[in-house]
Design a protein around this motif. Structure first.
Motif, PDB file in Angstrom:
ATOM      1  N   VAL A   1       1.145  -0.916  -0.244  1.00 14.44           N
ATOM      2  CA  VAL A   1      -0.078   0.012  -0.266  1.00 14.44           C
ATOM      3  C   VAL A   1       0.568   1.350   0.461  1.00 14.44           C
ATOM      4  O   VAL A   1       1.919   0.769   0.236  1.00 14.44           O
TER       5      VAL A   1
ATOM      6  N   GLU B   1       0.702   5.935  -1.222  1.00 13.03           N
ATOM      7  CA  GLU B   1      -0.218   6.490  -2.092  1.00 13.03           C
ATOM      8  C   GLU B   1       0.527   6.501  -3.531  1.00 13.03           C
ATOM      9  O   GLU B   1       1.941   6.314  -4.145  1.00 13.03           O
ATOM     10  N   ASN B   2      -0.343   7.244  -4.401  1.00 11.98           N
ATOM     11  CA  ASN B   2      -0.071   7.163  -6.124  1.00 11.98           C
ATOM     12  C   ASN B   2       1.770   7.944  -5.877  1.00 11.98           C
ATOM     13  O   ASN B   2       2.433   8.724  -5.476  1.00 11.98           O
TER      14      ASN B   2
ATOM     15  N   GLU C   1      -4.807  -3.297  -7.545  1.00 11.90           N
ATOM     16  CA  GLU C   1      -5.204  -2.446  -7.487  1.00 11.90           C
ATOM     17  C   GLU C   1      -6.775  -3.391  -7.898  1.00 11.90           C
ATOM     18  O   GLU C   1      -7.506  -2.797  -8.209  1.00 11.90           O
TER      19      GLU C   1
ATOM     20  N   THR D   1      -3.492  -2.480  -2.973  1.00 13.55           N
ATOM     21  CA  THR D   1      -3.795  -1.698  -3.289  1.00 13.55           C
ATOM     22  C   THR D   1      -4.063  -0.428  -2.229  1.00 13.55           C
ATOM     23  O   THR D   1      -3.484  -0.218  -1.739  1.00 13.55           O
ATOM     24  N   HIS D   2      -5.688  -0.403  -2.193  1.00 14.93           N
ATOM     25  CA  HIS D   2      -5.727   1.631  -1.649  1.00 14.93           C
ATOM     26  C   HIS D   2      -6.768   1.363  -0.814  1.00 14.93           C
ATOM     27  O   HIS D   2      -7.326   2.157  -0.548  1.00 14.93           O
ATOM     28  N   SER D   3      -7.931  -0.049  -1.443  1.00 18.94           N
ATOM     29  CA  SER D   3      -8.800   0.165  -0.112  1.00 18.94           C
ATOM     30  C   SER D   3      -8.863  -0.483   2.020  1.00 18.94           C
ATOM     31  O   SER D   3      -8.391  -1.708   1.630  1.00 18.94           O
TER      32      SER D   3
ATOM     33  N   GLN E   1       3.721  -0.318   3.557  1.00 18.11           N
ATOM     34  CA  GLN E   1       3.342   0.850   3.653  1.00 18.11           C
ATOM     35  C   GLN E   1       5.052   1.204   2.808  1.00 18.11           C
ATOM     36  O   GLN E   1       5.811   1.334   3.490  1.00 18.11           O
TER      37      GLN E   1
ATOM     38  N   HIS F   1      -4.068   4.977   4.780  1.00 24.44           N
ATOM     39  CA  HIS F   1      -5.180   4.569   4.414  1.00 24.44           C
ATOM     40  C   HIS F   1      -5.982   4.301   4.934  1.00 24.44           C
ATOM     41  O   HIS F   1      -7.480   5.239   5.478  1.00 24.44           O
TER      42      HIS F   1
END
Length: 249
Positions: A49, A51-52, A168, A199-201, A214, A229
């Motif tokens: 996980v 950030e973009n 994702e 994932t971002h979820s 992370q 997140h």
């Protein structure tokens, strides 16, 4: 029967740093790469996980490609390419595999899923006998919504004792479908599946039998409640009015 650290399919990857000419150029300048030496995987589920722009998709693509999957997704039998855009990172990764070999596997990535669906239809037009789409639920992936086709692959195509790399997967799934995905992951883990998921979820990464990396200045093992997140979503849902006041000025 779940996999253990003794018989998992992919134990870790190692970056051959001495063969990389510069860490100032893409993709080696990405936070996920520039401080990477060795990355160990959980025998069941590993989450990546961040950030973009941190390099999650880049590292996942490199892992999949180095393992023998098509860079645009699918099984190891797919070799289509709509645009050769994958980085050279895969050429600098050493795979540390377990003693057990997977019987199946799949690389699922959101951004090129349309190309995968198209390739399946084209291959089915060219050959007789059993159709490839039959193992994906029997219904054209293009004739379903994006979310339905994603979930159809997840429910129908994943067949056990395999390595599954997902980039994702929540991109097309509603929150309720993401919760169903957790249930499905748990079912599959008990059938000797190993997952590596970017994932971002916060919903999907809540699956407990896992490790969460992370990416900030590198890969950091992080508790679920301490991921950015989770903290961001928790703060927003518990203080919606205040958060909107701040965001909207």
């Amino acid at each position: 029967m779940e996999l253990t650290d003794k018989n998992q399919y992919l134990r870790s990857i190692q970056l051959n740093r001495e063969k990389i000419k510069s860490f100032k150029k893409y993709p080696f300048n990405l936070p996920a790469i520039k401080n990477l030496s060795n990355l160990k995987f959980h025998p069941n589920v590993t989450f990546i996980v961040g950030e973009n722009g941190m390099g999650k998709s880049t590292i996942l693509e490199a892992i999949a490609t180095a393992y023998g999957f098509n860079p645009e997704g699918g099984t190891r039998n797919f070799n289509f390419s709509s645009r050769a855009s994958h980085s050279e990172l895969c050429n600098h990764i050493k795979m540390v595999k377990g003693i057990k070999r997977p019987k199946d596997g799949f690389f699922l990535r959101a951004e090129s899923f349309y190309n995968l669906a198209t390739t399946i239809e084209e291959l089915d037009e060219d050959v007789g006998g059993p159709k490839i789409i039959d193992s994906y639920g029997g219904c054209s992936l293009h004739e379903q919504s994006h979310g339905e086709s994603f979930f159809s692959v997840f429910i129908n195509r994943f067949s056990g004792q395999g390595l599954y790399i997902l980039d994702e997967p929540e991109a097309a799934l509603s929150p309720s479908r993401q919760m169903t995905m957790i249930t499905r992951i748990h079912e599959l883990v008990r059938q000797e599946y190993q997952f590596i998921i970017a994932t971002h979820s916060p919903i999907i990464m809540a699956y407990p039998n896992s490790i969460i990396y992370q990416i900030k200045n590198g890969f950091e093992i992080t508790r679920y409640e301490e991921t950015d997140h989770y903290e961001t979503m928790h703060a927003f849902l518990n203080n919606k009015g205040k958060m909107l006041e701040i965001l909207l000025g």
